[in-house]
Design an enzyme around this catalytic site. Sequence first.
Site, PDB file in Angstrom:
ATOM      1  CB  SER A  78      -0.936   0.019   1.212  1.00 20.65           C
ATOM      2  OG  SER A  78      -0.186   0.111   2.400  1.00 20.65           O
ATOM      3  CB  THR A 198      -2.300   6.438   3.475  1.00 21.14           C
ATOM      4  OG1 THR A 198      -2.998   6.353   2.250  1.00 21.14           O
ATOM      5  CG2 THR A 198      -1.421   7.662   3.506  1.00 21.14           C
ATOM      6  CB  THR A 216      -0.562   6.301  -0.118  1.00 19.58           C
ATOM      7  OG1 THR A 216      -1.410   5.168  -0.268  1.00 19.58           O
ATOM      8  CG2 THR A 216      -1.019   7.384  -1.084  1.00 19.58           C
ATOM      9  NE  ARG A 226      -8.275   7.208  -5.384  1.00 20.02           N
ATOM     10  CZ  ARG A 226      -7.783   7.031  -4.166  1.00 20.02           C
ATOM     11  NH1 ARG A 226      -6.506   6.713  -4.006  1.00 20.02           N
ATOM     12  NH2 ARG A 226      -8.565   7.181  -3.092  1.00 20.02           N
ATOM     13  CB  THR A 249      -4.682   6.289   7.071  1.00 18.27           C
ATOM     14  OG1 THR A 249      -4.710   5.046   6.374  1.00 18.27           O
ATOM     15  CG2 THR A 249      -5.156   6.077   8.486  1.00 18.27           C
ATOM     16  N   GLY A 250      -7.364   6.463   4.995  1.00 21.86           N
ATOM     17  CA  GLY A 250      -8.758   6.091   4.789  1.00 21.86           C
ATOM     18  C   GLY A 250      -9.127   6.201   3.322  1.00 21.86           C
TER      19      GLY A 250
END
Length: 271
Positions: A78, A198, A216, A226, A249-250
């Site tokens: 990630s 992230t 990230t 994206r 982070t999310g």
Amino acid sequence: MSRRGLIGASAVGAGLLASAARAGEGATTLSKPCVISTWDFGIAANQAAWAVLSKGGRALDAVEAGARIPEQDLKNHSVGRAGYPDRDGHVSLDACIMDEQGNCGSVAALEHIAHPISVARRVMEKTPHVMLVGAGALQFALEQGFPREELLTDESRAAWEAWKKDAKYAPRANSENLDYRQTSGQLGTPGGAGNHDTIGMLALDAAGNISGACTTSGMAWKLRGRVGDSPIIGAGLYVDNEVGGATSTGVGEEVIRNVGSFLVVELMRQG
């Protein structure tokens, strides 16, 4: 998530980070220096950051050093060079960095460079800009001496090939974190369905100055091009030397809609 929901979800972290920033004023028992980051792989990142801070180093140097650890971790899908690709097989990376004076830099949709956090710092220090993206970011990185590399590892390619069999071109929430925990033996289980991986990092140095970093590879299997919140100052990261800092982070789209990190810092400012 609504703005009100984001505020509620951020309250605990905001209090901790605000306390860290105010440690020098005697408001809490937290001492300087200190460092905080997200997710299991933040443990190793914090160790690298602490190696800088414990020697009296600057918070900006600490967060860059810390963020580089997961960027080079081949088990981490990630962040950085082993990140899962987009739906077309391209690994693209996003990162930003911000110091105590409000200086900031970021890169987005950067391909072929293993350490986007360091490129983001160069953008901050070597250009009049805040953000470089795509081919322009790659050109700048190469001009700055960063090596061009193939970032799609064999393991990430295999995961991508397996994912393509279903031909469902939609990002799968939390897939990177689940895979990391299974292969690395880290404790715990993934959080809610909206969680991703992230790494965000904030550090306070012995001089009482705060800096932050966020890096990230974004959502696995995303549409090419994206970009989430991570490289966007105010969304994925924001620091204010008088108040504190926040990082995210999310699901990036939700954080962008709320300008999440800036919102948290402004709430801390208001007490």
